[in-house]
Write an enzyme that holds these catalytic residues in place. Structure first.
Site, PDB file in Angstrom:
ATOM      1  CE1 TYR A 153      -4.031   2.060   0.654  1.00 39.71           C
ATOM      2  CE2 TYR A 153      -2.677   3.149   2.311  1.00 39.71           C
ATOM      3  CZ  TYR A 153      -3.815   3.110   1.534  1.00 39.71           C
ATOM      4  OH  TYR A 153      -4.749   4.124   1.642  1.00 39.71           O
ATOM      5  CE  LYS A 157      -3.612   4.938  -1.620  1.00 39.61           C
ATOM      6  NZ  LYS A 157      -4.680   5.431  -2.502  1.00 39.61           N
TER       7      LYS A 157
HETATM    8  P1  NAP Z   1     -13.297   2.383   0.958  1.00 34.72           P
HETATM    9  O1  NAP Z   1     -14.341   2.771   1.925  1.00 34.72           O
HETATM   10  O2  NAP Z   1     -12.726   1.013   0.998  1.00 34.72           O
HETATM   11  O3  NAP Z   1     -13.822   2.712  -0.527  1.00 34.72           O
HETATM   12  C1  NAP Z   1     -13.039   2.439  -1.657  1.00 34.72           C
HETATM   13  C2  NAP Z   1     -13.954   2.369  -2.862  1.00 34.72           C
HETATM   14  O4  NAP Z   1     -13.131   2.063  -4.022  1.00 34.72           O
HETATM   15  C3  NAP Z   1     -14.971   1.239  -2.748  1.00 34.72           C
HETATM   16  O5  NAP Z   1     -16.240   1.716  -3.145  1.00 34.72           O
HETATM   17  C4  NAP Z   1     -14.422   0.180  -3.686  1.00 34.72           C
HETATM   18  O6  NAP Z   1     -15.414  -0.627  -4.271  1.00 34.72           O
HETATM   19  C5  NAP Z   1     -13.789   1.035  -4.752  1.00 34.72           C
HETATM   20  N1  NAP Z   1     -12.848   0.252  -5.557  1.00 34.72           N
HETATM   21  C6  NAP Z   1     -11.942  -0.654  -5.134  1.00 34.72           C
HETATM   22  N2  NAP Z   1     -11.309  -1.196  -6.171  1.00 34.72           N
HETATM   23  C7  NAP Z   1     -11.821  -0.632  -7.291  1.00 34.72           C
HETATM   24  C8  NAP Z   1     -11.574  -0.806  -8.675  1.00 34.72           C
HETATM   25  N3  NAP Z   1     -10.669  -1.664  -9.126  1.00 34.72           N
HETATM   26  N4  NAP Z   1     -12.289  -0.053  -9.558  1.00 34.72           N
HETATM   27  C9  NAP Z   1     -13.230   0.809  -9.119  1.00 34.72           C
HETATM   28  N5  NAP Z   1     -13.507   1.011  -7.823  1.00 34.72           N
HETATM   29  C10 NAP Z   1     -12.812   0.290  -6.901  1.00 34.72           C
HETATM   30  O7  NAP Z   1     -12.031   3.346   1.068  1.00 34.72           O
HETATM   31  P2  NAP Z   1     -11.875   4.849   1.602  1.00 34.72           P
HETATM   32  O8  NAP Z   1     -11.405   4.774   2.999  1.00 34.72           O
HETATM   33  O9  NAP Z   1     -13.053   5.687   1.264  1.00 34.72           O
HETATM   34  O10 NAP Z   1     -10.619   5.298   0.734  1.00 34.72           O
HETATM   35  C11 NAP Z   1     -10.706   6.021  -0.484  1.00 34.72           C
HETATM   36  C12 NAP Z   1      -9.305   6.377  -0.946  1.00 34.72           C
HETATM   37  O11 NAP Z   1      -8.628   7.093   0.086  1.00 34.72           O
HETATM   38  C13 NAP Z   1      -8.437   5.159  -1.244  1.00 34.72           C
HETATM   39  O12 NAP Z   1      -7.602   5.429  -2.347  1.00 34.72           O
HETATM   40  C14 NAP Z   1      -7.604   5.020   0.009  1.00 34.72           C
HETATM   41  O13 NAP Z   1      -6.389   4.356  -0.238  1.00 34.72           O
HETATM   42  C15 NAP Z   1      -7.405   6.469   0.385  1.00 34.72           C
HETATM   43  N6  NAP Z   1      -7.062   6.669   1.795  1.00 34.72           N
HETATM   44  C16 NAP Z   1      -7.922   6.282   2.795  1.00 34.72           C
HETATM   45  C17 NAP Z   1      -7.551   6.497   4.114  1.00 34.72           C
HETATM   46  C18 NAP Z   1      -8.421   6.102   5.258  1.00 34.72           C
HETATM   47  O14 NAP Z   1      -7.976   6.254   6.392  1.00 34.72           O
HETATM   48  N7  NAP Z   1      -9.648   5.646   5.039  1.00 34.72           N
HETATM   49  C19 NAP Z   1      -6.317   7.081   4.409  1.00 34.72           C
HETATM   50  C20 NAP Z   1      -5.472   7.449   3.380  1.00 34.72           C
HETATM   51  C21 NAP Z   1      -5.871   7.243   2.065  1.00 34.72           C
HETATM   52  P3  NAP Z   1     -15.888  -2.008  -3.593  1.00 34.72           P
HETATM   53  O15 NAP Z   1     -16.869  -1.580  -2.557  1.00 34.72           O
HETATM   54  O16 NAP Z   1     -16.495  -2.779  -4.716  1.00 34.72           O
HETATM   55  O17 NAP Z   1     -14.674  -2.655  -3.026  1.00 34.72           O
END
Ligand code: NAP
Length: 245
Positions: A153, A157
């Site tokens: 991961y 990133k």
């Molecule tokens: P999340 O709740 O897991 O949502 C991620 C979304 O991306 C889900 O709807 C997922 O769909 C979709 N997805 C996954 N693989 C995909 C693909 N191949 N094509 C299209 N859509 C896809 O994550 P989040 O926490 O909102 O995170 C969003 C972004 O922020 C990510 O890039 C994550 O790395 C980044 N981020 C998050 C955090 C945190 O603390 N939450 C911190 C730093 C960065 P499915 O439901 O079908 O899996």
């Protein structure tokens, strides 16, 4: 602010992507909501329409080149242009280095980094021709500082930050800016799975003493998506409560 602008948001059905899509709608943007499963984005598009906004839902996988092209084509077909791409789709497959499986490395690099590359390449064609665009990549604090148990991961990133800077340099002459938002630890389904003890330990390292919210990230995306942010490109904005400076 992005009034009437057309924005693709990947991974829009929940978490940070959903908040970003709704924040853009509140500023008058028209949305192409993309996700793997159709139900979530269809519900979101219906919700946006019920609010008086404009949105279409696309079932698409960011790792499939034809899907990346299709989401861009759909934006142009439905709304006549494409102004903003938010590369938000992302996954984790955590394990300590010695136990990390090849397929966990490949899956995370493919979604988080190759997916952003494919969508950026497809979007850049339209944006370059238009001589206008905003590409915003959702990176992560751990791409800047590393994190035990997340080699795949963190590498994805950190790679996304490199992609951001390279694309920013290439697309600048076409008036397309490319920036990254690097969230700290945000309360979503992705972090919900962490044990309470880990959440407490994390919070103790955050000067602002709380996990972030999806809306905290959406605000930074709105800032970068704004027409007025025209002179900001190749930057990484940390939205992390001061955890990394
Ligand atoms: P999340 O709740 O897991 O949502 C991620 C979304 O991306 C889900 O709807 C997922 O769909 C979709 N997805 C996954 N693989 C995909 C693909 N191949 N094509 C299209 N859509 C896809 O994550 P989040 O926490 O909102 O995170 C969003 C972004 O922020 C990510 O890039 C994550 O790395 C980044 N981020 C998050 C955090 C945190 O603390 N939450 C911190 C730093 C960065 P499915 O439901 O079908 O899996």
């Amino acid at each position: 602010m992005p009034k009437g602008k057309v924005a693709i948001v990947t991974g829009a059905s929940r978490g940070i992507g959903r908040s970003i899509a709704l924040a853009l709608v509140a500023e008058g943007a028209r949305i192409v909501a993309v996700d793997m499963a159709p139900e979530g984005v269809e519900a979101l598009a219906a919700e946006i329409k019920a609010m008086g906004g404009e949105a279409i839902a696309i079932q698409g996988n960011v790792t499939v080149p034809a899907d990346a092209e299709r989401m861009v084509d759909a934006a142009v077909e439905a709304f006549g242009r494409l102004d903003i791409l938010v590369n938000n789709a992302g996954i984790t497959r955590d394990a300590l280095l010695l136990r990390m499986k090849d397929e966990d490395w490949d899956a995370v690099l493919t979604v988080n980094l190759k997916g952003a590359f494919l969508c950026s390449r497809a979007a850049a064609k339209v944006m370059a021709k238009q001589r206008y665009g905003r590409i915003i990549n959702i990176a992560s604090i751990v791409g800047q500082m590393g994190n035990a148990g997340q080699a795949n991961y963190c590498a994805s990133k950190a790679g996304l930050i490199g992609l951001t800077k390279s694309n920013a340099r290439e697309l600048a002459k076409r008036n397309v800016t490319v920036n990254a938002v690097a969230p700290g630890f945000i309360a979503t389904e992705m972090t919900e799975v962490l044990p309470e003890k880990v959440k407490h330990e994390l919070t103790a390292q955050i000067p602002l003493e709380r996990l972030g919210s999806a809306d905290d990230i959406a605000h930074a995306v709105l800032f970068l998506a704004a027409e007025r942010s025209a002179y900001i490109t190749g930057q990484v904005i940390g939205v992390n409560g001061g955890m990394y400076m």
